[in-house]
Write a protein that holds these residues in place. Structure first.
Motif, PDB file in Angstrom:
ATOM      1  N   ASP A 135       0.860  -1.184   0.000  1.00  0.00           N
ATOM      2  CA  ASP A 135       0.000   0.000   0.000  1.00  0.00           C
ATOM      3  C   ASP A 135       0.891   1.226   0.000  1.00  0.00           C
ATOM      4  O   ASP A 135       1.992   1.204   0.570  1.00  0.00           O
TER       5      ASP A 135
ATOM      6  N   THR B  19       0.718   5.667   0.430  1.00  0.00           N
ATOM      7  CA  THR B  19       0.010   6.918   0.668  1.00  0.00           C
ATOM      8  C   THR B  19       0.879   8.035   0.127  1.00  0.00           C
ATOM      9  O   THR B  19       2.037   8.178   0.536  1.00  0.00           O
TER      10      THR B  19
ATOM     11  N   LEU C 274       1.856  11.838  -0.139  1.00  0.00           N
ATOM     12  CA  LEU C 274       1.731  12.959   0.788  1.00  0.00           C
ATOM     13  C   LEU C 274       2.161  14.299   0.220  1.00  0.00           C
ATOM     14  O   LEU C 274       1.738  15.339   0.723  1.00  0.00           O
TER      15      LEU C 274
ATOM     16  N   ALA D 184       5.967  10.142   0.266  1.00  0.00           N
ATOM     17  CA  ALA D 184       5.048   9.009   0.331  1.00  0.00           C
ATOM     18  C   ALA D 184       5.487   8.042   1.423  1.00  0.00           C
ATOM     19  O   ALA D 184       6.663   7.981   1.777  1.00  0.00           O
TER      20      ALA D 184
END
Length: 150
Positions: A93, A95, A97, A135
């Motif tokens: 996964d 994310t 940012l 990230a």
């Protein structure tokens, strides 16, 4: 620091000891094509950097998220292949940012959180050249019964 090319040497973190990742990275044409540099290659810990080129940006002129993921995934692969057994991703996964642009240098630092039996959990932080976090990536590994080719 070594470019991820099909013929380049990899730092091992140990004097005169071959890296278990040498065969994997010597065959990693995708990382080489993207100009990734392996800066640290140790069991459970890897650092890989990549300068963002114009052809790595999307229609909004920011770094394509898939390439940020690829950088993080490469650091993850190096950190979780700790020995002769081939270890692959069971899932990951990410994310995002902060967006970045052509000309910036991104660095992915992968750290093993836990390795138990055939599975592992690894965190990768991707930063820009100022140290800002771009990230956060979490990878789940599975060690196979296959060994790395020489």
């Amino acid at each position: 620091m070594t470019e991820a090319t099909a013929t380049g040497d990899r730092p091992t973190g140990q004097a005169n000891a071959p890296s278990p990742n040498r065969a994997m990275m010597d065959r990693d044409l995708a990382s080489a094509a993207l100009g990734m540099m392996v800066e640290r290659d140790e069991p459970g810990h890897a650092v890989v950097s990549m300068r963002v080129r114009e052809d790595m940006t999307n229609g909004f002129a920011i770094t394509h998220g898939g390439l940020v993921f690829t950088l993080a995934d490469t650091a993850f692969a190096i950190s979780c292949n700790e020995d002769e057994q081939i270890t692959v991703a069971g899932g990951a996964d990410i994310t995002f940012l902060k967006s970045t642009h052509a000309g910036q240098t991104l660095t992915a630092t992968a750290i093993r959180r836990i390795r138990s039996g055939r599975t592992g959990l690894y965190d990768v932080t991707v930063t820009d050249e100022t140290g800002d976090t771009v990230a956060e990536f979490r990878g789940r590994s599975i060690t196979t019964n296959r060994t790395l080719p020489a």
